[in-house]
Design a protein around this motif. Structure first.
Motif, PDB file in Angstrom:
ATOM      1  N   ARG A   1       0.829  -1.208   0.000  1.00  0.00           N
ATOM      2  CA  ARG A   1       0.000   0.000   0.000  1.00  0.00           C
ATOM      3  C   ARG A   1       0.858   1.250   0.000  1.00  0.00           C
ATOM      4  NH1 ARG A   1      -2.029   3.946   2.832  1.00  0.00           N
ATOM      5  NH2 ARG A   1      -0.758   3.470   4.672  1.00  0.00           N
ATOM      6  N   GLN A   2       1.904   1.268   0.819  1.00  0.00           N
ATOM      7  CA  GLN A   2       2.746   2.453   0.913  1.00  0.00           C
ATOM      8  C   GLN A   2       3.684   2.602  -0.289  1.00  0.00           C
ATOM      9  OE1 GLN A   2       4.896   3.063   4.553  1.00  0.00           O
ATOM     10  NE2 GLN A   2       3.175   2.512   5.871  1.00  0.00           N
ATOM     11  N   ARG A   3       4.344   1.524  -0.668  1.00  0.00           N
ATOM     12  CA  ARG A   3       5.421   1.643  -1.650  1.00  0.00           C
ATOM     13  C   ARG A   3       4.942   1.667  -3.089  1.00  0.00           C
ATOM     14  NH1 ARG A   3       9.160   4.238   0.171  1.00  0.00           N
ATOM     15  NH2 ARG A   3      10.818   3.284  -1.062  1.00  0.00           N
ATOM     16  N   LYS A   4       3.778   1.127  -3.367  1.00  0.00           N
ATOM     17  CA  LYS A   4       3.257   1.181  -4.731  1.00  0.00           C
ATOM     18  C   LYS A   4       3.048   2.633  -5.163  1.00  0.00           C
ATOM     19  CE  LYS A   4       1.182  -0.017  -8.576  1.00  0.00           C
ATOM     20  NZ  LYS A   4       2.025  -0.292  -9.763  1.00  0.00           N
ATOM     21  N   VAL A   5       2.507   3.450  -4.291  1.00  0.00           N
ATOM     22  CA  VAL A   5       2.302   4.869  -4.603  1.00  0.00           C
ATOM     23  C   VAL A   5       3.642   5.548  -4.878  1.00  0.00           C
ATOM     24  CG1 VAL A   5       1.516   7.076  -3.662  1.00  0.00           C
ATOM     25  CG2 VAL A   5       0.180   5.003  -3.248  1.00  0.00           C
ATOM     26  N   GLN A   6       4.634   5.265  -4.045  1.00  0.00           N
ATOM     27  CA  GLN A   6       5.941   5.883  -4.204  1.00  0.00           C
ATOM     28  C   GLN A   6       6.652   5.385  -5.458  1.00  0.00           C
ATOM     29  OE1 GLN A   6       6.548   8.394  -2.242  1.00  0.00           O
ATOM     30  NE2 GLN A   6       4.674   7.880  -1.123  1.00  0.00           N
ATOM     31  N   ALA A   7       6.515   4.098  -5.756  1.00  0.00           N
ATOM     32  CA  ALA A   7       7.155   3.534  -6.949  1.00  0.00           C
ATOM     33  C   ALA A   7       6.588   4.152  -8.220  1.00  0.00           C
ATOM     34  CB  ALA A   7       6.981   2.018  -6.975  1.00  0.00           C
ATOM     35  N   ASP A   8       5.266   4.277  -8.289  1.00  0.00           N
ATOM     36  CA  ASP A   8       4.645   4.869  -9.475  1.00  0.00           C
ATOM     37  C   ASP A   8       5.102   6.310  -9.668  1.00  0.00           C
ATOM     38  OD1 ASP A   8       3.338   2.521  -9.946  1.00  0.00           O
ATOM     39  OD2 ASP A   8       1.379   3.197  -9.223  1.00  0.00           O
ATOM     40  N   ALA A   9       5.178   7.063  -8.574  1.00  0.00           N
ATOM     41  CA  ALA A   9       5.609   8.464  -8.663  1.00  0.00           C
ATOM     42  C   ALA A   9       7.066   8.542  -9.112  1.00  0.00           C
ATOM     43  CB  ALA A   9       5.413   9.159  -7.320  1.00  0.00           C
ATOM     44  N   MET A  10       7.917   7.703  -8.542  1.00  0.00           N
ATOM     45  CA  MET A  10       9.330   7.707  -8.918  1.00  0.00           C
ATOM     46  C   MET A  10       9.505   7.368 -10.392  1.00  0.00           C
ATOM     47  SD  MET A  10      12.090   5.490  -9.580  1.00  0.00           S
ATOM     48  CE  MET A  10      11.777   3.931  -8.747  1.00  0.00           C
ATOM     49  N   GLN A  11       8.786   6.346 -10.868  1.00  0.00           N
ATOM     50  CA  GLN A  11       8.917   5.949 -12.266  1.00  0.00           C
ATOM     51  C   GLN A  11       8.396   7.029 -13.206  1.00  0.00           C
ATOM     52  OE1 GLN A  11       6.899   2.095 -11.860  1.00  0.00           O
ATOM     53  NE2 GLN A  11       8.817   1.079 -12.354  1.00  0.00           N
ATOM     54  N   ASP A  12       7.307   7.674 -12.838  1.00  0.00           N
ATOM     55  CA  ASP A  12       6.774   8.761 -13.673  1.00  0.00           C
ATOM     56  C   ASP A  12       7.792   9.890 -13.797  1.00  0.00           C
ATOM     57  OD1 ASP A  12       4.417   7.390 -14.022  1.00  0.00           O
ATOM     58  OD2 ASP A  12       3.301   8.514 -12.501  1.00  0.00           O
ATOM     59  N   MET A  13       8.438  10.240 -12.694  1.00  0.00           N
ATOM     60  CA  MET A  13       9.432  11.312 -12.729  1.00  0.00           C
ATOM     61  C   MET A  13      10.671  10.885 -13.520  1.00  0.00           C
ATOM     62  SD  MET A  13       9.366  13.211  -9.023  1.00  0.00           S
ATOM     63  CE  MET A  13       9.757  11.742  -8.078  1.00  0.00           C
ATOM     64  N   ALA A  14      11.072   9.615 -13.390  1.00  0.00           N
ATOM     65  CA  ALA A  14      12.235   9.128 -14.131  1.00  0.00           C
ATOM     66  C   ALA A  14      11.980   9.176 -15.629  1.00  0.00           C
ATOM     67  CB  ALA A  14      12.573   7.700 -13.687  1.00  0.00           C
ATOM     68  N   ILE A  15      10.781   8.785 -16.034  1.00  0.00           N
ATOM     69  CA  ILE A  15      10.439   8.824 -17.457  1.00  0.00           C
ATOM     70  C   ILE A  15      10.427  10.263 -17.960  1.00  0.00           C
ATOM     71  CG2 ILE A  15       8.584   8.394 -19.114  1.00  0.00           C
ATOM     72  CD1 ILE A  15       7.881   5.897 -17.392  1.00  0.00           C
ATOM     73  N   ALA A  16       9.860  11.182 -17.167  1.00  0.00           N
ATOM     74  CA  ALA A  16       9.825  12.592 -17.557  1.00  0.00           C
ATOM     75  C   ALA A  16      11.242  13.154 -17.683  1.00  0.00           C
ATOM     76  CB  ALA A  16       9.027  13.396 -16.535  1.00  0.00           C
ATOM     77  N   ASN A  17      12.129  12.753 -16.762  1.00  0.00           N
ATOM     78  CA  ASN A  17      13.508  13.228 -16.819  1.00  0.00           C
ATOM     79  C   ASN A  17      14.243  12.648 -18.024  1.00  0.00           C
ATOM     80  OD1 ASN A  17      15.332  14.988 -15.471  1.00  0.00           O
ATOM     81  ND2 ASN A  17      16.488  13.221 -14.755  1.00  0.00           N
ATOM     82  N   TYR A  18      13.946  11.400 -18.332  1.00  0.00           N
ATOM     83  CA  TYR A  18      14.513  10.767 -19.534  1.00  0.00           C
ATOM     84  C   TYR A  18      14.112  11.529 -20.786  1.00  0.00           C
ATOM     85  CZ  TYR A  18      14.601   7.423 -23.423  1.00  0.00           C
ATOM     86  OH  TYR A  18      14.784   6.816 -24.639  1.00  0.00           O
ATOM     87  N   GLU A  19      12.834  11.910 -20.868  1.00  0.00           N
ATOM     88  CA  GLU A  19      12.373  12.656 -22.038  1.00  0.00           C
ATOM     89  C   GLU A  19      13.062  14.012 -22.118  1.00  0.00           C
ATOM     90  OE1 GLU A  19      10.666  11.511 -24.421  1.00  0.00           O
ATOM     91  OE2 GLU A  19      10.090   9.600 -23.511  1.00  0.00           O
ATOM     92  N   ALA A  20      13.263  14.659 -20.962  1.00  0.00           N
ATOM     93  CA  ALA A  20      13.916  15.966 -20.957  1.00  0.00           C
ATOM     94  C   ALA A  20      15.369  15.862 -21.393  1.00  0.00           C
ATOM     95  CB  ALA A  20      13.826  16.591 -19.569  1.00  0.00           C
ATOM     96  N   LEU A  21      16.064  14.811 -20.940  1.00  0.00           N
ATOM     97  CA  LEU A  21      17.475  14.666 -21.263  1.00  0.00           C
ATOM     98  C   LEU A  21      17.698  14.165 -22.686  1.00  0.00           C
ATOM     99  CD1 LEU A  21      18.835  13.136 -17.936  1.00  0.00           C
ATOM    100  CD2 LEU A  21      19.223  15.441 -18.800  1.00  0.00           C
ATOM    101  N   SER A  22      16.764  13.369 -23.223  1.00  0.00           N
ATOM    102  CA  SER A  22      16.952  12.821 -24.562  1.00  0.00           C
ATOM    103  C   SER A  22      16.298  13.679 -25.645  1.00  0.00           C
ATOM    104  CB  SER A  22      16.391  11.390 -24.639  1.00  0.00           C
ATOM    105  OG  SER A  22      15.012  11.371 -24.355  1.00  0.00           O
ATOM    106  N   ASN A  23      15.506  14.679 -25.246  1.00  0.00           N
ATOM    107  CA  ASN A  23      14.902  15.611 -26.205  1.00  0.00           C
ATOM    108  C   ASN A  23      15.024  17.039 -25.686  1.00  0.00           C
ATOM    109  OD1 ASN A  23      13.465  13.803 -28.304  1.00  0.00           O
ATOM    110  ND2 ASN A  23      12.838  12.939 -26.347  1.00  0.00           N
ATOM    111  N   PRO A  24      16.242  17.479 -25.355  1.00  0.00           N
ATOM    112  CA  PRO A  24      16.398  18.771 -24.704  1.00  0.00           C
ATOM    113  C   PRO A  24      16.399  19.938 -25.679  1.00  0.00           C
ATOM    114  CG  PRO A  24      18.527  17.785 -24.979  1.00  0.00           C
ATOM    115  CD  PRO A  24      17.536  16.809 -25.546  1.00  0.00           C
ATOM    116  N   ASN A  25      16.219  21.131 -25.132  1.00  0.00           N
ATOM    117  CA  ASN A  25      16.382  22.361 -25.887  1.00  0.00           C
ATOM    118  C   ASN A  25      16.689  23.469 -24.893  1.00  0.00           C
ATOM    119  OD1 ASN A  25      13.841  23.256 -24.777  1.00  0.00           O
ATOM    120  ND2 ASN A  25      12.832  21.991 -26.329  1.00  0.00           N
TER     121      ASN A  25
END
Length: 429
Positions: free
Chosen positions: A349-373
């Motif tokens: 219950r506790q860690r699923k929420v945190q895992a989803d948030a962490m993965q969402d932020m990691a994906i967003a950061n990946y997009e920023a670093l691989s498609n920067p301007n």
């Protein structure tokens, strides 16, 4: 006292073993690799054992220190990080970071940290079976089928089975096969990576207290990360697409020489040639994202770290969340005592929420670093300026909170979203 079988003796598995053995439990770790405390074999291939560089942030540091490992011992495994440097057109834009809780993140020598954990596990009489492979898990009987280096298969039984065996977890695979309505999603990023190492980082002009990022001026072609480790060398993680030129499949030395000359032109020619040689010799590694709808089965089986929530390392949080998983689990175990079913359900219950948030932020950061301007840098500068000027209204710098605190990931994600909204409003105004 429980008899606990941990499948996977990496960083999360070994830290869990230390915590649990300290509490009087009988712990048996199954690990497919060799003993990190044993002398390296004469025919060992150091290139094949390389992994992407890891950064331990404050949440990871806290989880390790709470297990009774001293700060002095941990500091010997890495270099403190005080900032980030972004390579753009041959020069670096340096962003200094400010510690918020008196702790600096560490750029880790992963092998040294693994040995430190194994040393402490040995002090607490943790039993390891190295070079043993997990073949299957019986979820209800709480048994693990393992095969040793001699090919002999044996069945082990415990009171609790913990899967800490990575993104391709055998324990999670057993849960997929044996649980009703177990949801699992695996996806791959469009980039993979290779890790390359150069000696004498200081002589090459790299500061040991900075994390370096490359590819900001490549229009999404690649993303790179580099960090110095205690032996003085610097490790580069080069993320490229799987096809095209240049790519992970490129076999043309001239093409890769041009790539390194363009994006790592400040390095001496001999160093660039060494990077090309390593790139041609090394296999590539995948960047994988793993999501499961639950991290446990009854009171019998638990998933920790990448087994439950693997993701790309572009946020630098995979290892840190895994270490925090362990700390949260043992805290719940201390609180609820002899009710493992309640502990495991609360963990999910506790860690699923945190895992989803962490993965969402990691994906967003990946997009920023691989498609920067240019907007990437403008937004970063704008958000820091606005929080400093209007601290009660404008959200704080998410990166500093991420690296220098243990603020929950779901709160950090909300900060990130608020920053994006305020930035858009600021641009309109």
């Amino acid at each position: 006292m429980y008899k606990i079988i941990i499948v996977g003796g990496g960083l999360a598995g070994s830290l869990a073993a230390i915590y649990l053995a300290q509490r009087g439990h009988q712990v048996h770790v199954i690990e497919k690799r060799g003993d990190p405390l044993a002398p390296p074999a004469a025919n060992a291939d150091p290139v094949a054992s390389r992994a992407i560089g890891v950064s331990m942030t404050v949440r990871g540091i806290k989880a390790v220190l709470a297990a009774g490992i001293s700060k002095q011992e941990l500091d010997q495994c890495g270099e403190p990080i005080v900032g980030m440097a972004f390579s753009v057109r041959g020069s670096y834009k340096v962003r200094e970071l400010t510690p918020l809780e008196g702790l600096f993140p560490l750029s880790l020598d992963r092998t040294a940290f693994q040995r430190l954990l194994n040393k402490h596990a040995a002090l607490h009489q943790v039993k390891y079976s190295f070079e043993h492979k997990c073949l299957d898990v019986d979820l209800d009987r709480k048994t693990v089928l393992v095969q040793g280096p001699d090919g002999v298969v044996q069945q082990l039984q415990g009171d609790l089975i913990i899967g800490a065996d990575g993104a391709h977890s055998a324990v999670r695979r057993a849960m997929q096969a044996g649980m009703r309505r177990f949801e699992f999603r695996q996806s791959f990023f469009r980039h993979g990576y290779k890790t390359l190492v150069l000696p004498n980082a200081a002589e090459l002009g790299f500061r040991k207290d900075l994390l370096y990022f490359f590819g900001m001026d490549s229009k999404g072609l690649f993303a790179g990360r580099a960090a110095t480790i205690p032996d003085g060398s610097i490790s580069f993680a080069i993320c490229l697409p799987y096809t095209g030129t240049p790519s992970l499949a490129t076999l043309n030395r001239e093409a890769m020489g041009e790539f390194f000359a363009r994006y790592f032109g400040s390095l001496p020619e001999a160093s660039r040639q060494s990077l090309v040689d390593q790139f041609m010799a090394l296999p590539s590694n995948d960047l994988i994202n793993v999501r499961s709808n639950t991290f446990h089965y009854k009171g019998n089986v638990l998933l920790l770290g990448d087994s439950a929530h693997a993701t790309a390392p572009f946020l630098g949080q995979g290892m840190n969340m895994a270490l925090e998983d362990v700390y949260v689990f043992v805290t719940l175990l201390d609180r609820h005592g002899e009710t493992p079913a309640q502990v495991l359900a609360e963990f999910t219950r506790q860690r699923k929420v945190q895992a989803d948030a962490m993965q969402d932020m990691a994906i967003a950061n990946y997009e920023a670093l691989s498609n920067p301007n240019l907007i990437f840098f403008l937004q970063t500068r704008y958000t820091r300026y606005m929080h400093k000027k209007f601290p009660r209204v404008y959200p704080p710098d998410m990166a500093e909170k991420l690296y220098f605190t243990s603020v929950p990931y779901d709160e950090l994600k909300q900060i990130q979203q608020k920053q994006n909204v305020w930035y858009k409003l600021g641009r309109v105004n």
